[in-house]
Design a protein around this motif. Structure first.
Motif, PDB file in Angstrom:
ATOM      1  N   GLY A 154      -0.092  -5.572  23.641  1.00 59.92           N
ATOM      2  CA  GLY A 154       1.238  -6.023  23.287  1.00 59.92           C
ATOM      3  C   GLY A 154       1.402  -7.530  23.416  1.00 59.92           C
ATOM      4  O   GLY A 154       0.472  -8.254  23.775  1.00 59.92           O
ATOM      5  N   THR A 155       2.617  -7.984  23.130  1.00 62.08           N
ATOM      6  CA  THR A 155       2.961  -9.399  23.236  1.00 62.08           C
ATOM      7  C   THR A 155       4.303  -9.520  23.933  1.00 62.08           C
ATOM      8  O   THR A 155       5.107  -8.586  23.943  1.00 62.08           O
ATOM      9  N   GLY A 156       4.531 -10.684  24.517  1.00 62.61           N
ATOM     10  CA  GLY A 156       5.792 -10.861  25.210  1.00 62.61           C
ATOM     11  C   GLY A 156       6.052 -12.300  25.570  1.00 62.61           C
ATOM     12  O   GLY A 156       5.317 -13.210  25.183  1.00 62.61           O
TER      13      GLY A 156
ATOM     14  N   LYS B 128      -0.082 -12.473  25.712  1.00 65.90           N
ATOM     15  CA  LYS B 128      -0.712 -11.492  24.824  1.00 65.90           C
ATOM     16  C   LYS B 128      -1.828 -10.787  25.579  1.00 65.90           C
ATOM     17  O   LYS B 128      -2.182 -11.187  26.704  1.00 65.90           O
TER      18      LYS B 128
ATOM     19  N   ASN C 275       9.228  -7.837  26.483  1.00 71.17           N
ATOM     20  CA  ASN C 275       8.439  -7.394  25.348  1.00 71.17           C
ATOM     21  C   ASN C 275       9.104  -7.917  24.080  1.00 71.17           C
ATOM     22  O   ASN C 275      10.182  -7.469  23.709  1.00 71.17           O
TER      23      ASN C 275
ATOM     24  N   LEU D 132       4.382  -3.085  25.479  1.00 76.20           N
ATOM     25  CA  LEU D 132       3.676  -4.123  26.234  1.00 76.20           C
ATOM     26  C   LEU D 132       3.182  -3.466  27.518  1.00 76.20           C
ATOM     27  O   LEU D 132       3.980  -2.925  28.285  1.00 76.20           O
TER      28      LEU D 132
END
Length: 113
Positions: free
Chosen positions: A50-52, A64, A81, A87
């Motif tokens: 995931g990304t945040g 990431k 997130n 995430l």
């Protein structure tokens, strides 16, 4: 071990030892745990997927999969997130105490204190 549900997602305790506690944390898209700090533990986060957006002592940066984040003792921190997928990260807690009552919530969109 059993998963604990929260408004922002879930966490699962993988290890609970006298020297450390390890959790797998999953945050739903668009959600974030509280902006918080701890007096008795520091944390290391390893982003799995995931990304945040990380907020650490009011500084923000994108995160990431593959990133490793160090949260020092008494540092204010939160993660959001910002992606469309979950995430997920592993949190390693180090210190003298790992209870949930060592969470000092500074901001919480779910009304928790």
């Amino acid at each position: 071990m059993e998963k604990s549900k929260r408004p922002w997602g879930t966490y699962e305790v993988l290890l609970d030892d006298k020297d450390c506690k390890v959790k797998k944390i999953t945050i739903k898209p668009g959600e974030s745990p509280s902006y918080q700090m701890h007096f008795k533990r520091e944390e290391k986060w390893i982003i799995i997927s995931g990304t945040g957006m990380l907020r650490l002592n009011d500084n923000k940066r994108e995160i990431k999969a593959g990133d490793v984040i160090e949260i020092p003792l008494e540092a204010k921190h939160a993660i959001e997130n910002t992606g469309k997928e979950k995430l997920t990260f592993v949190e390693v807690q180090l210190g003298t105490y790992f209870g949930e009552d060592d969470i000092v919530r500074l901001e919480d969109k779910y009304g928790r204190s």
